[in-house]
Design an enzyme around this catalytic site. Structure first.
Site, PDB file in Angstrom:
ATOM      1  N   GLY A   1       5.435  -8.040   0.430  1.00 10.81           N
ATOM      2  CA  GLY A   1       6.241  -8.871   1.300  1.00 10.81           C
ATOM      3  C   GLY A   1       6.976 -10.038   0.701  1.00 10.81           C
ATOM      4  O   GLY A   1       7.905 -10.562   1.309  1.00 10.81           O
TER       5      GLY A   1
ATOM      6  N   TYR B   1       0.114  -4.334  -9.434  1.00  9.87           N
ATOM      7  CA  TYR B   1       0.734  -5.623  -9.707  1.00  9.87           C
ATOM      8  C   TYR B   1       0.593  -6.004 -11.174  1.00  9.87           C
ATOM      9  O   TYR B   1      -0.492  -5.837 -11.754  1.00  9.87           O
ATOM     10  CB  TYR B   1       0.085  -6.720  -8.865  1.00  9.87           C
ATOM     11  CG  TYR B   1       0.253  -6.552  -7.380  1.00  9.87           C
ATOM     12  CD1 TYR B   1       1.508  -6.498  -6.810  1.00  9.87           C
ATOM     13  CD2 TYR B   1      -0.857  -6.445  -6.553  1.00  9.87           C
ATOM     14  CE1 TYR B   1       1.662  -6.340  -5.450  1.00  9.87           C
ATOM     15  CE2 TYR B   1      -0.717  -6.289  -5.188  1.00  9.87           C
ATOM     16  CZ  TYR B   1       0.553  -6.236  -4.637  1.00  9.87           C
ATOM     17  OH  TYR B   1       0.693  -6.077  -3.285  1.00  9.87           O
TER      18      TYR B   1
ATOM     19  N   ASP C   1      -5.824  -6.474   5.303  1.00  9.37           N
ATOM     20  CA  ASP C   1      -7.085  -6.453   4.556  1.00  9.37           C
ATOM     21  C   ASP C   1      -7.391  -7.782   3.887  1.00  9.37           C
ATOM     22  O   ASP C   1      -8.215  -7.849   2.980  1.00  9.37           O
ATOM     23  CB  ASP C   1      -7.047  -5.341   3.509  1.00  9.37           C
ATOM     24  CG  ASP C   1      -5.857  -5.472   2.558  1.00  9.37           C
ATOM     25  OD1 ASP C   1      -4.866  -6.146   2.911  1.00  9.37           O
ATOM     26  OD2 ASP C   1      -5.912  -4.885   1.462  1.00  9.37           O
TER      27      ASP C   1
ATOM     28  N   LYS D   1       2.849   0.694  -4.295  1.00  9.20           N
ATOM     29  CA  LYS D   1       3.303  -0.593  -3.777  1.00  9.20           C
ATOM     30  C   LYS D   1       3.316  -1.583  -4.932  1.00  9.20           C
ATOM     31  O   LYS D   1       2.348  -1.682  -5.693  1.00  9.20           O
ATOM     32  CB  LYS D   1       2.366  -1.093  -2.679  1.00  9.20           C
ATOM     33  CG  LYS D   1       2.619  -2.540  -2.234  1.00  9.20           C
ATOM     34  CD  LYS D   1       1.496  -3.035  -1.338  1.00  9.20           C
ATOM     35  CE  LYS D   1       1.620  -4.533  -1.069  1.00  9.20           C
ATOM     36  NZ  LYS D   1       0.474  -5.068  -0.317  1.00  9.20           N
TER      37      LYS D   1
ATOM     38  N   SER E   1     -10.463 -11.174   0.888  1.00 10.59           N
ATOM     39  CA  SER E   1     -10.002 -12.047  -0.199  1.00 10.59           C
ATOM     40  C   SER E   1      -9.893 -13.503   0.226  1.00 10.59           C
ATOM     41  O   SER E   1     -10.239 -14.407  -0.534  1.00 10.59           O
ATOM     42  CB  SER E   1      -8.651 -11.562  -0.728  1.00 10.59           C
ATOM     43  OG  SER E   1      -7.692 -11.510   0.311  1.00 10.59           O
TER      44      SER E   1
END
Length: 271
Positions: free
Chosen positions: A206, A150, A30, A181, A34
């Site tokens: 990642g 995050y 995705d 996540k 961005s």
């Protein structure tokens, strides 16, 4: 003797882990919103086919891209539609906003939806409101919710601090998320405490080149008890995306006694 009742959400959750082992390997693709295009139109479909054929449990894409992917390229893997967006050119790139809804994702055939929440950003309040709204809609439609949580913003000095990661996972747990996540803690071993603090599957992003090899990073995360991985840039930026996914699939889904293929290319960026 307990009885388990089928629901739309439970059926779709099963689709997100193809070996049905409760572990997840998702490939976020995705990034075009961005950061700009990651492949040509044909190349994108080929990328989806490559990562799905190599064993990924699913891909994460925005709604427009979902309309263009050939069902054959998915090869029976899960489709997760990303509902949040921002661009690198915004005055505040951490300010994620909703650009889709659950009903729209269902019409596209999505197995799950995803939202991105930056805890510590200047727009945290709005993003939390959006998370609550999407969680309620997911319950109504029986659709699993993946939240990309995050610690990120002007008040966050080190997003990998265990206390911060633990807090964002707690937010996801309390607001009705199904899979969370987040980032891997520093040190990675502290991730075990966070996994133990929530009933949710915790999958990790990642990582950057400083985290070492792709396979080394993946092994560290799984050794700490994480429920899987969500790797984007470290897959599609590699010269051999299929090889990366094949190696990650072995680490995420194969028994610990089975040696995983190695793929030690180091890539920059986070998924």
């Amino acid at each position: 003797m307990s009885t388990t009742f089928l629901s739309g959400k439970s059926v779709r959750m099963e689709r997100l882990s193809r070996p049905r082992d409760g572990k997840y390997l998702l490939i976020p693709l995705d990034h075009s919103v961005s950061d700009g295009p990651i492949a040509s139109a044909q190349g994108f479909d080929q990328l989806v086919h490559a990562v799905c054929a190599a064993g990924a449990d699913g891909v994460v894409v925005h709604k427009g891209r979902a309309r263009t992917i050939s069902p054959r390229s998915l090869a029976g893997r899960a489709l997760v539609v990303q509902l949040s967006a921002s661009t690198a050119y915004a005055p505040d790139s951490n300010a994620k906003t909703l650009v889709g809804d659950v009903e729209e994702a269902v019409r596209l055939g999505a197995d799950a939806v995803s939202v991105h929440i930056n805890i510590g950003s200047d727009t945290e309040t709005t993003q939390l409101h959006d998370l609550g709204t999407v969680a309620a809609a997911c319950d109504n439609w029986g659709v699993p919710l993946l939240a990309m949580m995050y610690p990120r913003g002007p008040r966050i000095a080190d997003p990998t601090m265990p206390e911060l990661v633990s807090h964002v996972v707690a937010v996801a747990t309390d607001l009705g998320v199904d899979i969370v996540k987040t980032v891997l803690t520093t040190p990675p071993q502290r991730m075990a405490e966070i996994v133990a603090s929530t009933p949710l599957p915790v999958i990790v992003a990642g990582g950057a080149s400083s985290t070492g090899s792709v396979t080394g990073f993946a092994r560290s995360a799984m050794a700490a008890g994480c429920g899987g991985l969500a790797m984007g840039r470290r897959v599609f930026s590699d010269a051999d995306p299929q090889g990366v996914v094949r190696a990650l699939t072995a680490i995420v889904h194969e028994p610990a006694s089975t040696p995983a293929p190695t793929h030690d290319t180091e890539m920059a960026g986070v998924s």
